[in-house]
Enzyme design. Sequence first.
Site, PDB file in Angstrom:
ATOM      1  N   THR A  26       0.851  -1.187   0.000  1.00  0.00           N
ATOM      2  CA  THR A  26       0.000   0.000   0.000  1.00  0.00           C
ATOM      3  C   THR A  26       0.891   1.242   0.000  1.00  0.00           C
ATOM      4  OG1 THR A  26      -1.915  -1.046   0.991  1.00  0.00           O
ATOM      5  CG2 THR A  26      -1.636   1.296   1.446  1.00  0.00           C
ATOM      6  N   TYR A 181      -8.654  -7.808   7.382  1.00  0.00           N
ATOM      7  CA  TYR A 181      -9.659  -7.155   6.527  1.00  0.00           C
ATOM      8  C   TYR A 181     -10.904  -8.053   6.378  1.00  0.00           C
ATOM      9  CZ  TYR A 181      -5.877  -3.869   5.893  1.00  0.00           C
ATOM     10  OH  TYR A 181      -4.896  -2.944   6.137  1.00  0.00           O
ATOM     11  N   ASN A 236      -4.045  -5.285  12.339  1.00  0.00           N
ATOM     12  CA  ASN A 236      -5.271  -4.501  12.522  1.00  0.00           C
ATOM     13  C   ASN A 236      -6.093  -4.986  13.712  1.00  0.00           C
ATOM     14  OD1 ASN A 236      -5.188  -2.473  10.371  1.00  0.00           O
ATOM     15  ND2 ASN A 236      -5.147  -4.257   9.019  1.00  0.00           N
TER      16      ASN A 236
HETATM   17  C1  8OZ Z   1      -0.120  -0.983   5.316  1.00  0.00           C
HETATM   18  C2  8OZ Z   1      -0.904   0.167   5.311  1.00  0.00           C
HETATM   19  C3  8OZ Z   1      -2.191   0.107   4.847  1.00  0.00           C
HETATM   20  C4  8OZ Z   1      -2.708  -1.087   4.372  1.00  0.00           C
HETATM   21  C5  8OZ Z   1      -2.207  -4.811   4.512  1.00  0.00           C
HETATM   22  C6  8OZ Z   1      -3.249  -3.544   2.791  1.00  0.00           C
HETATM   23  O1  8OZ Z   1      -1.643  -4.842   5.617  1.00  0.00           O
HETATM   24  C7  8OZ Z   1      -2.489  -3.522   3.852  1.00  0.00           C
HETATM   25  C8  8OZ Z   1      -1.927  -2.244   4.377  1.00  0.00           C
HETATM   26  C9  8OZ Z   1      -0.639  -2.177   4.858  1.00  0.00           C
HETATM   27  O2  8OZ Z   1      -2.554  -5.855   3.951  1.00  0.00           O
END
Ligand code: 8OZ
Length: 364
Positions: A26, A181, A236
């Site tokens: 990203t 996600y 996350n």
């Molecule tokens: C870093 C910043 C924002 C998104 C992921 C798509 O960790 C990301 C992501 C990584 O898979």
Amino acid sequence: MTEALFTPFSLGDIAVKNRIVMAPLTRNRARAEDDTPYALHAEYYAQRAGAGLIVSEGTQISPEGKGYAWTPGIYSDAQVAGWKTVTEAVHAKGGKIVAQLWHVGRVSHTSLQEGGAAPVAPSAIGAASKTFDGTSFVQTSVPRALELDEIPRIVEDYRRAARNAAAAGFDGVEIHAANGYLIDQFLRDTSNARTDAYGGSVENRVRFLREVVEAVMGVLGAGRVGVRLSPFSNANNVGIDSDTLATFGAAIDVLNAAGVAFLHMVEGQTGGPREWPAGALEALRDRFKGAYIANNGYTRASAVAAVASGKVDLVAFGKLYISNPDLAERLAADAPLNPLPTEGLYGGGAKGYTDYPALSRTAA
Ligand code: 8OZ
């Protein structure tokens, strides 16, 4: 002798010139008005076409699937046209590129959603995680739980994204089912508290993944579809599933039944320690029948050894690809690498993006 890392391979129907993969990164440089990639992205990816395979940065399948400022989409005609310039530039340099299809689920903010709506997720459980709204890092918004009758609409968004990826000239797609996600949120009992057909039992929690895989395969064929998983990662703040081996073993069984071309595994914590319960990663890896792409903290030496072992088919490099556009060529020559970048990661333009030097021919 030539190490296997530098030899050709086929992931399903995708033939590649070496086993080096550019991991999805990203970089938040899409055109702000319409989340569209353009000539800058074509230059960036073409510089990295020495990789056997490039996995694009996460591309949202719908406006709802967006979680950060300036990430590119793959749902509009303008976005397809922008991606077409990227795939043509990569192909002109002899590379291959798949689109990473992304829906962030709850990892978003109302300011990034149409009409200021709440992000959607399997359940109305907030994540203790941050996102970037274009100005600052902000706490993600508490999501609303998807209604049962909305789920087919999201599967259709994935199907449209797969059609768009084909129209844009991608060699295939990677379904982003990792890093906390949307699909990962469905898989884990930490983020999925549904009591309908998409929650509860492991069979129910893998249902959404199965439906997405089947929709995307229906467009591209299984030989051009891969999936990224991160079973041991708390990225996350998704939480670690109460039975990682059962849940992700069932997810891998879904991939095997569908015959998907590759599994792209984040080994351990995303961008962090390579840690997992003894034997667990190996058990999941060996359970998958297609091509296995290993990712997370590999060096030249560990990548050479992994592919030579026969247990790993390809190795994906993320951070190293930011500052080494010709990483594959440098690894093949055992040449020195540029230091890891410290700025310019997210947002901006060419600076810190397309201005990293390749080795000169003479230096090589
Ligand atoms: C870093 C910043 C924002 C998104 C992921 C798509 O960790 C990301 C992501 C990584 O898979």
